[in-house]
Each structure stands twice: as structure tokens, then as C-alpha cells.
Design a protein around this motif. Structure first.
Motif, PDB file in Angstrom:
ATOM      1  N   TYR A   1       5.426   1.563 -12.489  1.00  0.00           N
ATOM      2  CA  TYR A   1       6.021   2.175 -11.385  1.00  0.00           C
ATOM      3  C   TYR A   1       5.772   1.605  -9.891  1.00  0.00           C
ATOM      4  O   TYR A   1       6.593   1.245  -9.157  1.00  0.00           O
ATOM      5  CB  TYR A   1       6.067   3.661 -11.218  1.00  0.00           C
ATOM      6  N   SER A   2       4.410   1.706  -9.877  1.00  0.00           N
ATOM      7  CA  SER A   2       4.106   1.031  -8.496  1.00  0.00           C
ATOM      8  C   SER A   2       4.580  -0.411  -8.252  1.00  0.00           C
ATOM      9  O   SER A   2       4.821  -0.824  -7.337  1.00  0.00           O
ATOM     10  CB  SER A   2       2.459   1.120  -8.336  1.00  0.00           C
ATOM     11  N   LEU A   3       4.464  -1.293  -9.231  1.00  0.00           N
ATOM     12  CA  LEU A   3       4.759  -2.754  -9.273  1.00  0.00           C
ATOM     13  C   LEU A   3       6.197  -2.937  -9.030  1.00  0.00           C
ATOM     14  O   LEU A   3       6.564  -3.619  -8.271  1.00  0.00           O
ATOM     15  CB  LEU A   3       4.282  -3.531 -10.346  1.00  0.00           C
ATOM     16  N   ALA A   4       6.899  -2.170  -9.653  1.00  0.00           N
ATOM     17  CA  ALA A   4       8.351  -2.183  -9.784  1.00  0.00           C
ATOM     18  C   ALA A   4       8.975  -1.701  -8.307  1.00  0.00           C
ATOM     19  O   ALA A   4       9.757  -2.184  -7.593  1.00  0.00           O
ATOM     20  CB  ALA A   4       9.209  -1.146 -10.721  1.00  0.00           C
ATOM     21  N   PHE A   5       8.303  -0.401  -7.915  1.00  0.00           N
ATOM     22  CA  PHE A   5       8.537  -0.141  -6.465  1.00  0.00           C
ATOM     23  C   PHE A   5       8.137  -0.959  -5.394  1.00  0.00           C
ATOM     24  O   PHE A   5       8.960  -1.152  -4.361  1.00  0.00           O
ATOM     25  CB  PHE A   5       7.989   1.345  -6.027  1.00  0.00           C
ATOM     26  N   PHE A   6       7.248  -1.715  -5.501  1.00  0.00           N
ATOM     27  CA  PHE A   6       6.923  -2.581  -4.703  1.00  0.00           C
ATOM     28  C   PHE A   6       7.465  -3.873  -4.692  1.00  0.00           C
ATOM     29  O   PHE A   6       8.174  -4.471  -3.618  1.00  0.00           O
ATOM     30  CB  PHE A   6       5.436  -3.187  -4.830  1.00  0.00           C
ATOM     31  N   GLY A   7       7.966  -4.392  -5.652  1.00  0.00           N
ATOM     32  CA  GLY A   7       8.780  -5.240  -5.790  1.00  0.00           C
ATOM     33  C   GLY A   7      10.255  -4.983  -5.221  1.00  0.00           C
ATOM     34  O   GLY A   7      10.811  -6.037  -4.538  1.00  0.00           O
ATOM     35  N   PHE A   8      10.619  -3.903  -5.194  1.00  0.00           N
ATOM     36  CA  PHE A   8      12.053  -3.426  -4.847  1.00  0.00           C
ATOM     37  C   PHE A   8      11.823  -3.285  -3.189  1.00  0.00           C
ATOM     38  O   PHE A   8      12.720  -4.029  -2.630  1.00  0.00           O
ATOM     39  CB  PHE A   8      12.374  -2.101  -5.104  1.00  0.00           C
ATOM     40  N   LEU A   9      10.925  -2.789  -2.716  1.00  0.00           N
ATOM     41  CA  LEU A   9      10.637  -2.954  -1.009  1.00  0.00           C
ATOM     42  C   LEU A   9      10.314  -4.133  -0.734  1.00  0.00           C
ATOM     43  O   LEU A   9      11.183  -4.577   0.274  1.00  0.00           O
ATOM     44  CB  LEU A   9       9.418  -2.028  -0.839  1.00  0.00           C
TER      45      LEU A   9
ATOM     46  N   ASN B   1       0.945  -1.149  -0.010  1.00  0.00           N
ATOM     47  CA  ASN B   1       0.063   0.046   0.060  1.00  0.00           C
ATOM     48  C   ASN B   1       0.918   1.380  -0.096  1.00  0.00           C
ATOM     49  O   ASN B   1       0.149   2.443  -0.514  1.00  0.00           O
ATOM     50  CB  ASN B   1      -0.946   0.025   1.116  1.00  0.00           C
ATOM     51  N   LEU B   2       2.110   1.477   0.705  1.00  0.00           N
ATOM     52  CA  LEU B   2       2.953   2.268   0.540  1.00  0.00           C
ATOM     53  C   LEU B   2       3.257   2.479  -0.715  1.00  0.00           C
ATOM     54  O   LEU B   2       3.638   3.900  -1.292  1.00  0.00           O
ATOM     55  CB  LEU B   2       4.159   2.005   1.466  1.00  0.00           C
ATOM     56  N   SER B   3       3.919   1.493  -1.511  1.00  0.00           N
ATOM     57  CA  SER B   3       4.240   1.741  -2.874  1.00  0.00           C
ATOM     58  C   SER B   3       3.039   2.150  -3.873  1.00  0.00           C
ATOM     59  O   SER B   3       3.477   3.225  -4.545  1.00  0.00           O
ATOM     60  CB  SER B   3       4.521   0.515  -3.625  1.00  0.00           C
ATOM     61  N   LEU B   4       1.787   1.945  -3.510  1.00  0.00           N
ATOM     62  CA  LEU B   4       0.471   2.409  -4.374  1.00  0.00           C
ATOM     63  C   LEU B   4       0.402   3.906  -4.227  1.00  0.00           C
ATOM     64  O   LEU B   4       0.297   4.842  -4.931  1.00  0.00           O
ATOM     65  CB  LEU B   4      -0.800   1.411  -3.951  1.00  0.00           C
ATOM     66  N   ILE B   5       0.529   4.335  -2.882  1.00  0.00           N
ATOM     67  CA  ILE B   5       0.288   5.585  -2.127  1.00  0.00           C
ATOM     68  C   ILE B   5       1.280   6.473  -2.811  1.00  0.00           C
ATOM     69  O   ILE B   5       1.009   7.728  -3.357  1.00  0.00           O
ATOM     70  CB  ILE B   5       0.268   5.644  -0.780  1.00  0.00           C
ATOM     71  N   VAL B   6       2.490   6.106  -2.652  1.00  0.00           N
ATOM     72  CA  VAL B   6       3.750   7.043  -2.888  1.00  0.00           C
ATOM     73  C   VAL B   6       3.975   7.217  -4.273  1.00  0.00           C
ATOM     74  O   VAL B   6       4.001   8.486  -4.915  1.00  0.00           O
ATOM     75  CB  VAL B   6       5.113   6.518  -2.456  1.00  0.00           C
TER      76      VAL B   6
END
Length: 467
Positions: A114-122, A22-27
Motif C-alpha cells: 500500500y505504501s509503494l502504491a500510494f507513493f507511485g500514485f502521488l 515520506n508522506l506515503s509512508l506516514i499516511v
């Protein structure tokens, strides 16, 4: 021990994964749109957030991401994380880009990427941190407890060997108590007779006691139990019943009477049966309306044009609780007198050209969705057999009839594991039965979804055992 902490760390992993998602979706939304995702004008976007969360739960359940989080090795952990993430991305793309469309909720492909990539990284960073913490604190997580075993018979030694091999249980057996010292194989492991047990464990601060004495020693067992309670020692009774099977059992309490079931059956619960039946009806209606309705006239014409005989093949098969029922299929063979007696074999001369294609793609099973609607079959379950096969194999395979606790299915766990088609040997049928029993004992709604998905995949790709 690890078992005492598993639930906590499973929940911790799940909560943090969801927080990162959810952080990746919001950010990502804030960076791309310079606005808060929860503002009034963006309320149409919130269902997408819910979809992301539900799909992550589905993906994690399919891959069993949160299973054995404390004792799964690092390579297997990352393999599961990657598999879950791949499923998650696949489901997201299919759901949003294909099923509901991105424009309806103002979702851009740029945002998805971008949201999926950011979530994968986190997610990857968090799993590395968790594994490092787990490695450093493994000794603390173990919480090892000393235990003694009362009774040095076969049951006691089987338990001892299991605890030695399964270090993650957290028990360290310090020795045995038995009235016959010769039963203890290693003299240093003999601690005394059963009367000395309570005194010894108090002096040595042992907190757990496993009693493996036979039922015939009921008076000793009762006294040990009472003394253990008085001295705050945890008493665990190991029944001799485990000798009768080689799998986990299910214990219920009827008042103070323990009742041991031979197997766990999730579908004995009313709620689970309601869930399964609802899925059967909804999925069958979908297939009948959107697939069968237009495919039926085409196949009916081709079947009639290819050979003489009816469009449908109706055969009496064994159903739930061994009750016979009429099973419907598209006719895939020339009309013959052995259809109710002899299984189809590879290159069977009775199978028509169109029939071979239908059997290879499982299209001949489509009419069975009407069986599902009627209620004498399920979408997923053990495949129904001809009556003579049920009679024959019930005499040859001990647990063959147990599969009839369930409604038969159009597809099943045995089929996706490769146990379909002709059964030339008793051993082949035994493997199929074992797969059916595994499904009986491990049913879940997600398992049904997995089986349906794999069945559709195999139908599209073809199956070498389908003939």
C-alpha cells in the motif's frame, strides 16, 4: 535561461519527491495501524523509513531522474520516472524482504504494497502537474538574453551555431562585431568594428558579450574587458583552445592564471580515491570470503583433473602508470607457448571444456580479487592488457596510454558495453579505449555499482563475446 533555473528546479523536484515518499509512508502506517509512525513504541520502524529514502536516492541517481528536468521531453520524463520507480520497488523488496527480513522491524507485506502504491500514485500526479506548469511557463523559464559576438572568425561562428542549435542556453545572438566586415556572412548580422561595440551594446541594452578574438589581439581583448566592466556588460572570453579537442574541458585558476585541462578526472581527488579503494577492499573481501573460499577447491580439483598444469595462470600485464604487475586467473587453457602472445579466439583449441565455461561466466577472473586486495587492480576499471599489446596499440591509437591513468579493473565500462573478448581490428580496440576514457572522465561511485551489477547479470546470463 534554463541553465540558470535548472539547479533550482532539480532541487524542487527532489524535495517534493521526498516529501511525497515520506508522506506515503506516514499516511499508510497511520491508516493501517491507527497510530503515529513517530511514537515511542514505533521507533524500531524508523530505520525502514531511512532505508526507503536512501534507496530512492540510489534509484534516482542510477536512472538520472533529476538530469535536465527543464528541457527533457514529457515522454522521456515519464520513462525515467517509471524506470526509477521500478528500480526503487525492486531494491526495496530485495533489501527488506530478502536481506534484512520484514519481521525484525514489524514491516508487513501489506504495508509495503500500500505504501509503494500510494507513493507511485502521488509521484505520477506530481510529475503531471510539474510538466503542465513547465509547458505553460516555458517562456518565463527561458529568461532569454541578448548577446553579441566580438570576432567573426571560425570560433565566433562555431559559437553562434551552437547557440542557435541549443535553444535552452537562453542566448539570442543579435550580431557580430569585427574589424573586417567581409568575415560576417550575413550583412544584417554585421554591427560594426570592435571600437563601436561598447557604445552599441549600451544603446541597445545588450547584457552579454562573447569575445572570440585570437590571442594575438590581446590589447583589444583587454580594452573590451575593461569597458564591459565599466558599463555593466557581462564579458565572456572564448579561448581558441577548443580547436584542439571535441569535448568539454576543465578550467582551473592558479591565481589569475587560467589553466585548461584536457579532461576531467574525478579520481584525481583524494576523497574519490578513498571511496573507490574502500569499496574495492570491502567488495573483494566479501567475494573472497563468501564465494572464492568454497568455490576454489572445487574449481582447483576440476582444473587439475581436466588437464595437466597449474591451477592458476599468472601473466604480466600493464597496470596503472604503465607499471607491469602479475595478474592472476584460473587457468582456462591447456599449457601452451603462445599464452603470453596470442589472444583467445572463438572456438580456440587451447581452451579446455571447463575453461570455456569459466570464461563464459567470468569465473576465471575470481583470483584477481587478490590483485585488488594487493592494490595493483580495482574492481572496476580498464581491463589490463598483455605487455606486447600495450606496446603495439600505443603506436596505433593516439590516446591508448591515457587509460593507464587508472588502475586496471576486473570489469569495466567497456566490458558491459560489449567491447570484450578478441579485438580483431584496430577499430575494435579503439572503441574499447574510447569506453575506458569515458569511464575515466565520468567516474562516480554509483557508476561503479552499476557496472558491478551489470557484470554480475551478464555472468549469470552469459555473454556472447566471452570466450
Amino acid at each position: 535561461m534554463i541553465n540558470r533555473h535548472t539547479t533550482f528546479f532539480k532541487a524542487l523536484n527532489l524535495i517534493i519527491d521526498y516529501l511525497l515518499l515520506n508522506l506515503s509512508l506516514i499516511v499508510t502506517y497511520y491508516i493501517l495501524n491507527k497510530t503515529n509512525i513517530f511514537s515511542a513504541e514505533n521507533r524500531r520502524f524508523l530505520p525502514i523509513v531511512l532505508i526507503f529514502n536512501l534507496i530512492w536516492l540510489l534509484s534516482a541517481n542510477i536512472s538520472r531522474l533529476y538530469f535536465a528536468v527543464l528541457n527533457k521531453d514529457s515522454i522521456l520524463t515519464f520513462r525515467n520516472v517509471f524506470r526509477t520507480y521500478f528500480l526503487f520497488v525492486s531494491f526495496i523488496c530485495f533489501t527488506i524482504l530478502i536481506l534484512i527480513g520484514s519481521e525484525a522491524y514489524f514491516v508487513t507485506r501489506q504495508y509495503l504494497f500500500y505504501s509503494l502504491a500510494f507513493f507511485g500514485f502521488l509521484l505520477g500526479c506530481w510529475k503531471v502537474i510539474f510538466l503542465l506548469i513547465r509547458k505553460a511557463e516555458r517562456a518565463a523559464l527561458m529568461d532569454t538574453r541578448k548577446a553579441v559576438i566580438v570576432g567573426a572568425g571560425r570560433t565566433g561562428y562555431d559559437l553562434h551555431e551552437y547557440l542557435l542549435k541549443n535553444w535552452d542556453t537562453g542566448y539570442r545572438v543579435v550580431g557580430f562585431f569585427d574589424d573586417d566586415a567581409t568575415k560576417v556572412r550575413e550583412s544584417k548580422m554585421y554591427l560594426g568594428d570592435t571600437n563601436e561595440c561598447i557604445t552599441w551594446v549600451k544603446e541597445h541594452k545588450v547584457t552579454e558579450m562573447f569575445c572570440t578574438l585570437p590571442v594575438s589581439e590581446s590589447k583589444k581583448i583587454e580594452k573590451l574587458m575593461l569597458d564591459a566592466d565599466k558599463n555593466m556588460v557581462r564579458f565572456k572570453l572564448v579561448p581558441e583552445y577548443y580547436d584542439y579537442g571535441n569535448k568539454p574541458t576543465y578550467i582551473q585558476s592558479f591565481g589569475q592564471i587560467p589553466v585548461i585541462s584536457a579532461r576531467i578526472e574525478p579520481l584525481e581527488h583524494l576523497l574519490n580515491r578513498m571511496i573507490k579503494r574502500s569499496f574495492d577492499v570491502i567488495f573483494s573481501l566479501f567475494v573472497i570470503v563468501f564465494v572464492f573460499s568454497w568455490l576454489f577447491p572445487i574449481l582447483a580439483f576440476l582444473i587439475k583433473a581436466g588437464s595437466k598444469g597449474p591451477v592458476f595462470f599468472v601473466q604480466t600485464r600493464t597496470g596503472r602508470n604503465n607499471a607491469p604487475f602479475k595478474c592472476y586467473k584460473f587457468r582456462s587453457m591447456y599449457v601452451n607457448n603462445n599464452a603470453d602472445k596470442v589472444q583467445a579466439t572463438r572456438n580456440d583449441s587451447r581452451v579446455t571444456k571447463l575453461g570455456a565455461f569459466m570464461r563464459r561466466t567470468s569465473l576465471d577472473e575470481l583470483p584477481q580479487f587478490f590483485n585488488v586486495m594487493i592494490g595493483n587492480m580495482s574492481v572496476v576499471g580498464p581491463r589490463p592488457h598483455m605487455l606486447n599489446h600495450t606496446e603495439e596499440y600505443s603506436e596505433l591509437i593516439d590516446m591508448f596510454m591515457v587509460r593507464h591513468f587508472l588502475k586496471p579493473g576486473i570489469t569495466g565500462w567497456a566490458q558491459i558495453k560489449g567491447f570484450r573478448g578478441e579485438t580483431k581490428t584496430v577499430e575494435a580496440m579503439k572503441q574499447r579505449v574510447e569506453a575506458d576514457l569515458w569511464y575515466l572522465e565520468n567516474w562516480s561511485f554509483l557508476l561503479d555499482l552499476k557496472i558491478v551489477f551489470l557484470t554480475v547479470r551478464d555472468s549469470l546470463l552469459g555473454n556472447e563475446n566471452a570466450f
